[in-house]
Structures are given as C-alpha cells and as structure tokens.
Enzyme design. Structure first.
Site, PDB file in Angstrom:
ATOM      1  N   ARG A 146      -4.019  -5.105   7.634  1.00  0.00           N
ATOM      2  CA  ARG A 146      -5.017  -4.212   7.646  1.00  0.00           C
ATOM      3  C   ARG A 146      -6.335  -5.075   8.226  1.00  0.00           C
ATOM      4  NH1 ARG A 146      -6.705  -1.203   2.803  1.00  0.00           N
ATOM      5  NH2 ARG A 146      -5.482  -2.538   1.553  1.00  0.00           N
ATOM      6  N   TYR A 189       6.128  -8.666   8.476  1.00  0.00           N
ATOM      7  CA  TYR A 189       5.785  -7.114   8.802  1.00  0.00           C
ATOM      8  C   TYR A 189       6.016  -6.765  10.314  1.00  0.00           C
ATOM      9  CZ  TYR A 189       3.174  -7.795   4.527  1.00  0.00           C
ATOM     10  OH  TYR A 189       2.501  -8.014   3.129  1.00  0.00           O
ATOM     11  N   ASP A 238      -7.143   1.668   7.611  1.00  0.00           N
ATOM     12  CA  ASP A 238      -5.673   2.191   8.164  1.00  0.00           C
ATOM     13  C   ASP A 238      -5.947   3.877   8.075  1.00  0.00           C
ATOM     14  OD1 ASP A 238      -5.649   3.303   5.420  1.00  0.00           O
ATOM     15  OD2 ASP A 238      -3.995   1.947   4.697  1.00  0.00           O
ATOM     16  N   ASP A 251       0.908  -1.070   0.049  1.00  0.00           N
ATOM     17  CA  ASP A 251       0.094   0.046  -0.018  1.00  0.00           C
ATOM     18  C   ASP A 251       0.846   0.930   0.012  1.00  0.00           C
ATOM     19  OD1 ASP A 251      -2.382  -1.503  -0.123  1.00  0.00           O
ATOM     20  OD2 ASP A 251      -2.289  -1.603   2.261  1.00  0.00           O
TER      21      ASP A 251
END
Length: 312
Positions: free
Chosen positions: A174, A65, A79, A38
């Site tokens: 997310r 992550y 987000d 993203d």
C-alpha cells in the site's frame, strides 16, 4: 494434528478471522498464522497447527505479491477500503512517466507505513490511533524490495498498473502504491492485492477455506509436515545415541561427538554463511527432531537444543 496449512485467504476476512475459522473446522485450539494480510487482500496465509506454532519464528520472511495500483486517487488507508482524500482523472498520464518513477522503489528503500496498519507507536496500533482522530507521526523504516516486474499498464481516466513484487519483511505494498502516486503528482492507491508466496508457501499449492472444509468432510485433509517450510535452514542429521541425548536437552560438542561431515548446508540467496546459527535437526533416519542453534566456543562448536519435538 500438527503441521502447516497453506491457506488461500478470500477477500473480506481478517487474518484473525481465518485462524478462528480453521479452529472451528478442525476443532483444534493451537492455531496461528504468519504474515498478516489486510481484509481486502487475498492469497497465501500460512497457518500453523499444534506444535507448528512454535516454528513460526523460524519461517522465511520474504514474500511475493501481485498488485494493482490506481492513479488519480488517494485514500486514508492507501487502498480502496478507505475514505477518498483526492480524486481527479489523469487521462494524460503515460507509461513512460510511471516507468521512470517506479525505479526508485526497488532495492533497499525508506518507507513510511500506512496510517491504518498494525504497527505499534507508543504501545498503540496505528489503526487505533488513526480511528481515534489523533495526529500520527510515523517514522520511515528501511525495507527491501527485491524485484518489481510490470505485468500490465491500462491507460484511461484513472490508469492502472499491475505489478509483481518480491520483497523482504515489513514491506507495505500500500505504501508503494501511495508513494508512486506522489512521485508522479497524481496520487495513487492500491486497488487490488494478492499474495502469491509467503514463508516458503506458494499460491499454486494453497487451499481455500472451502477446500479445507471439503477435504475434512471427505477425510482426506493432511497438514503439511512440520519441516515443510524450513528448507532455507541447513540440516544436521544426528546418529541415534546423540539424537536421544539432544532430545533430552543436552548440548552436543561437534568436534568430539559429531563429525562435521554430517552437516548438510542448504543455503538460500539471503544466507551464505558457512555455518548458520539456526538449524533444523533430524534423526539419521530422517525424522524431524526440532530446531537447534550452533554456537562457537573455545572448545569448538556446540549444538544447543532450542525447540525439541521428539517426545514432546
């Protein structure tokens, strides 16, 4: 120029932006990427150059992550980039409540992707449907979260939780943030995301676009080797005469022409088969020749050329 670039993506760029920038810097047309990030996210974005674009389909699918979840807040995009749907301070939220809820997000789970994502429904991207105002019904998908490690917990009006997450393909961090907030009835959204590993590449070895530009100006940039991200695949080394025939597109019958002891298996935790189907093929001198596929037949195993780089 052929090989890989382990790019450390900066915030504000789409993955497509990064590919376009690399094209301009290298003055090279054949550029692709693995694993979309993203715009707000940072970290590892594997970039393939030249012939390496043909190898993207064979790269590892696992990713890792570092993420920050903010509680008391929900948005349209799950987000901080989206429109706020719900915002209410939750200073009473404690770590013990979050810890219990967090356990349900590890292992094989069902997950609904964010409405604003690149997944296609009825031939259209979800983010296009969401922006058009159309009602969206997204079916849950099965994904796997290998590990979730807690890095930090910060209480307050809008508490935040830092996590290290290792997961399989198709997992949306997310969605984990959104669903964790729902599980504890406070709302939750992803406040920060950095990808630390993807397709066999790690953050520690990555280059920013600024690093790439500097190396190009100094004449020191060298792409990573074609086979640099294929260590999860078994390797087979072919003698000269057989390698030449394989590179010409011929199939090799293992039990007559190729001794089985030339097979060097490199197994990963996700691949414990004795003879995996997809293999990286090398010349006996170490030169990477391409990707082959082993197939069982009535007469024995056949090594079939799938992607051949020698002479291409």
């Amino acid at each position: 120029m052929h090989g890989f670039l382990n790019l450390n993506k900066s915030p504000g760029f789409t993955s497509h932006d990064c590919v376009a920038k690399v094209r301009r810097l290298l003055k090279f047309k054949r550029v692709g990427h693995a694993g979309t990030l993203d715009p707000a996210a940072t970290g590892v974005l594997p970039i393939a150059l030249g012939r390496a674009t043909r190898l993207l389909q064979f790269l590892r699918q696992d990713k890792a992550y570092r993420a920050t979840v903010r509680f008391g807040l929900s948005t349209t995009t799950d987000d901080l980039e989206g429109e706020v749907l719900h915002s209410q301070a939750v200073p009473e939220l404690n770590w013990e409540t979050v810890e219990v809820a967090l356990r349900q997000f590890q292992g094989v789970i069902q997950q609904v992707p964010p409405n604003y994502s690149a997944i296609q429904v009825g031939g259209k991207r979800l983010y296009d449907l969401a922006r058009s105002g159309k009602e969206i019904v997204v079916q849950p998908r099965q994904v796997e979260v290998f590990t979730i490690d807690v890095l930090d917990w910060r209480p307050g009006d809008f508490p935040e939780l830092d996590l290290a997450i290792a997961c399989g393909p198709g997992t949306y961090i997310r969605s984990i943030a959104r669903d964790l907030g729902r599980a504890i009835h406070t709302g939750g959204t992803l406040a920060n995301l950095m990808r630390t590993a993807s397709s066999g590449f790690n953050l520690e070895d990555s280059l920013t676009l600024e690093d790439l530009e500097a190396q190009l100006q100094q004449g020191t940039f060298q792409p990573l080797a074609l086979e640099s991200a294929l260590g999860h695949l078994p390797t087979i080394a072919l003698p000269e005469a057989i390698a030449r025939r394989w590179c010409q597109g011929q199939r090799i019958l293992w039990n007559h022409e190729l001794p089985l002891q030339t097979l060097e298996t490199k197994k990963s935790a996700a691949d414990t088969a004795l003879v995996p189907t997809t293999m990286q093929v090398h010349h006996e001198n170490g030169q990477f020749l391409g990707i082959g596929q082993s197939v069982n037949t009535e007469t024995g195993k056949i090594l079939i050329p799938k992607i051949v780089f020698e002479g291409s």
